[in-house]
Design an enzyme around this catalytic site. Structure first.
Site, mmCIF file in Angstrom:
data_model
loop_
_atom_site.group_PDB
_atom_site.id
_atom_site.type_symbol
_atom_site.label_atom_id
_atom_site.label_comp_id
_atom_site.label_asym_id
_atom_site.label_seq_id
_atom_site.Cartn_x
_atom_site.Cartn_y
_atom_site.Cartn_z
ATOM 1 N N ARG A 1 -47.376 -24.881 101.161
ATOM 2 C CA ARG A 1 -46.081 -24.219 101.000
ATOM 3 C C ARG A 1 -45.209 -24.494 102.215
ATOM 4 O O ARG A 1 -45.682 -24.369 103.354
ATOM 5 C CB ARG A 1 -46.323 -22.711 100.855
ATOM 6 N N LYS B 1 -48.778 -16.468 88.531
ATOM 7 C CA LYS B 1 -49.391 -17.793 88.447
ATOM 8 C C LYS B 1 -50.474 -17.805 87.378
ATOM 9 O O LYS B 1 -51.182 -16.813 87.186
ATOM 10 C CB LYS B 1 -49.946 -18.226 89.800
ATOM 11 N N LYS C 1 -47.144 -25.497 89.059
ATOM 12 C CA LYS C 1 -47.730 -25.010 90.321
ATOM 13 C C LYS C 1 -48.397 -26.193 90.992
ATOM 14 O O LYS C 1 -49.377 -26.745 90.481
ATOM 15 C CB LYS C 1 -48.740 -23.898 90.074
ATOM 16 N N PHE D 1 -38.483 -25.397 94.802
ATOM 17 C CA PHE D 1 -38.285 -24.548 93.623
ATOM 18 C C PHE D 1 -37.350 -23.379 93.866
ATOM 19 O O PHE D 1 -37.033 -22.637 92.939
ATOM 20 C CB PHE D 1 -39.622 -24.042 93.087
ATOM 21 N N ARG E 1 -45.637 -9.667 97.381
ATOM 22 C CA ARG E 1 -46.368 -10.288 96.302
ATOM 23 C C ARG E 1 -45.788 -9.671 95.030
ATOM 24 O O ARG E 1 -46.360 -8.761 94.466
ATOM 25 C CB ARG E 1 -47.863 -10.017 96.452
ATOM 26 N N GLU F 1 -42.880 -22.859 85.572
ATOM 27 C CA GLU F 1 -42.762 -23.988 86.494
ATOM 28 C C GLU F 1 -44.120 -24.552 86.875
ATOM 29 O O GLU F 1 -45.119 -23.830 86.917
ATOM 30 C CB GLU F 1 -42.052 -23.536 87.791
ATOM 31 N N GLU G 1 -42.999 -26.914 98.209
ATOM 32 C CA GLU G 1 -44.384 -27.300 98.459
ATOM 33 C C GLU G 1 -44.388 -28.774 98.844
ATOM 34 O O GLU G 1 -43.583 -29.537 98.320
ATOM 35 C CB GLU G 1 -45.169 -27.091 97.152
ATOM 36 N N ARG H 1 -46.344 -21.104 105.354
ATOM 37 C CA ARG H 1 -46.373 -19.764 104.766
ATOM 38 C C ARG H 1 -46.488 -18.675 105.825
ATOM 39 O O ARG H 1 -45.988 -17.574 105.654
ATOM 40 C CB ARG H 1 -47.578 -19.682 103.819
#
Length: 528
Positions: free
Chosen positions: A215, A391, A210, A299, A385, A208, A259, A230
DNA sequence: TTCCGACAGTGGGGTCGCAAT
DNA sequence: ATTGCGACCCCACTATCGGAA
């Protein structure tokens, strides 16, 4: 609870490096804490004050005051005193503040004074933040830590969970459910060097875009829409156009993850700095929104009520595979407001890998930051995470000259840590482009301290200026405009790759080559 | 026994908005 | 009017511990 108890535990925790020991110490502390102590004890343990920074430092609190000989302050006494201190402001308040500080410090023992000074100056470092406190809390209340962790993610922080657990026991965790209007910690991504590396690790996945913006987690309950960052700050009032857009979506109750970015007239994304400035503007939102309208792009979906609910297992979608969550997203969000993506099947053939690479290149060509590769079978790992999101961003490198270095703090005390980086100008002088302390191993840190000392021409106790002879290879993510540095630009996310012993300063990169490598920024710099 | 995931620490630049000067 | 500072935005990387493999 006595403040001395907390100061002692903090000292013990800092003194051991074993996480299991830290957890045991904190568990003991929590067993003795009441629910009312929690909102104070938890931040103190993390080295923060519930009041935020007090606006005082060594100037005020550093003056020696004779310590008390016996502990008598409770944590709530200290909290009340610091709140009073924070409330005192305005002209002529300096003497009043000094008086309040002296009163508090005079009531504290020597150990308590040390801890207080650390708290106020932000220098408490004990190797235990929320994660270790969470384990300690689980142990103290005989609750499985996985259950506590899930409640913390859904509550957005440790504090409400700790309070509930200490007041009502493990049963209290049932109250922490995914609820529209209450933000949850967002899932974060790891890094991979290349798209190929990411595909190797993940199997079936979606590649996807970025997007380089802010965010957002958006909650909708009918006409009521709330937007969170975030760190779960509520920024709804600053993003009216996002609220309006989301009200038009299909579905009445849902939670989306995405985002916000800003697009120029041709559909290319504007610089991150502009978006951050817009989201930070609170005074004249209407005007700011007119000058720089934001576009939300989503997303993921964490919660969605549907007409035909009952077969799918309810509206909480966190544990659904991403592939299935995305099907809900398609149903709720119109196409232009979803991130572009390319799906790679498991055991992907060469053509698919090549297509994923082309998608990455195309995304960069469209002006975006990179891609995030997401495992399709993975659940939404709130607050984690997770290894299931990777990413990938392009990395640029430069050979720059070390102009100076700063003495480090904490475990870097006594080491020259933060490097000032310069690029050559035509006239032989150097333009500083920024600083970095990242990427250094302990061995390299020791080496550069020695080497830079040899080159030192001045040391003001903070910055050591050196002869510009050492060349260092620096990786960075791009240039951004700067008013601080002479070339008008600075490096974004600069980090050390290695020292270039094979190069002299004359062979380092020049300001002109740096600027030429990022032509888009020059374009941006010419308009008003 | 080795490997690897999760954490803490060490800070980077920009922007806004408020308080102090 | 300027300046300093905290709070948020974005973030990379290494060392370490301890459970997983």
């Amino acid at each position: 609870m006595l403040f001395a108890r907390l100061a002692q535990v903090s000292q013990d925790v800092a003194a051991t490096s074993a996480r299991t020991r830290k957890i045991a110490l904190l568990a003991e502390l929590f067993r003795d804490a009441s629910a009312d102590d929690v909102p104070i004890v938890i931040p103190y343990l993390a080295g923060r004050l519930p009041q935020g920074r007090l606006g005082i430092g060594w100037r005020v609190i550093g003056d020696p005051v004779a310590p008390a000989d016996r502990p008598r302050l409770t944590v709530r006494d200290v909290d009340a005193a610091l709140s009073a201190l924070k409330d005192v402001s305005g002209t002529g308040s300096q003497t009043r503040r000094k008086h309040l500080v002296a009163e508090l410090m005079g009531a504290a023992t020597a150990d308590e004074q040390r801890f207080l000074v650390g708290l106020v100056t932000g220098e408490v470092r004990q190797g235990a933040l929320d994660a270790v406190a969470l384990e300690g809390l689980a142990r103290a209340t005989d609750t499985p830590s996985a259950d506590v962790r899930r409640a913390v993610m859904l509550a957005g922080g440790l504090q409400p969970v700790a309070r509930a657990l200490l007041a009502d026991g493990p049963g209290a965790l049932d109250a922490f459910r995914l609820t529209v209007g209450r933000p949850v910690l967002p899932m974060l991504a790891h890094s991979a060097a290349t798209v190929g590396d990411a595909l190797d690790k993940l199997g079936a996945c979606a590649v996807e875009e970025k997007l380089d913006g802010i965010r957002v987690q958006v909650h909708r309950d009918g006409d009521e829409v709330r937007v969170f960052t975030r760190t779960l700050d509520d920024i709804t009032e600053r993003l009216p156009e996002v609220v309006l857009a989301v009200r038009e979506f299909a579905g009445e109750r849902f939670i989306l993850d995405g985002e916000v970015i800003a697009l120029d007239g041709t559909g290319r994304p504007r610089a991150f700095q502009e978006v951050a400035g817009r989201v930070g503007s609170r005074v004249d939102v209407a005007r700011a929104a007119e000058e720089l309208p934001l576009s939300p792009v989503f997303f993921d979906v964490l919660y969605a009520e549907t007409e035909e609910d009952g077969r799918a297992g309810g509206p909480d979608l966190l544990d659904l595979p991403y592939g299935e969550r995305h099907a809900h997203l398609v149903r709720l969000v119109p196409e232009p407001m979803r991130v572009r993506r390319y799906v790679v099947e498991d055991g992907s053939a060469e053509e698919q890998r090549a297509a994923a690479e082309r998608f990455f290149a195309d995304t960069l060509a469209r002006g975006h930051e990179g891609v995030v590769v997401k495992e399709l079978p993975a659940p939404y790992g709130a607050g984690r995470r997770g290894a299931s999101w990777l990413k990938v961003k392009p990395v640029h490198t430069l050979d720059l000259v070390v102009l100076a270095a700063e003495w480090g703090h904490g475990r870097r005390t006594g080491k020259l840590s933060n490097l000032h980086l310069g690029a050559r100008r035509d006239d032989g002088s150097y333009a500083m482009l920024g600083k970095t302390f990242k990427g250094l191993t302990d061995v390299l840190l020791a080496w550069q301290t020695e080497r830079l000392r040899e080159l030192a021409v001045e040391d003001d106790g903070h910055v050591v200026t050196v002869r510009p002879e050492l060349v260092v290879e620096i990786a960075y993510d791009g240039l951004q405009r700067s008013t601080r540095y002479p070339a008008g630009v600075t490096l974004r996310f600069a980090r050390v790759v290695r020292y270039r012993d094979d190069k002299t300063a004359e062979q380092a990169d020049t300001v002109d080559t740096v600027l030429a490598a990022h032509p888009h920024l020059l374009d941006a710099g010419t308009d008003t």
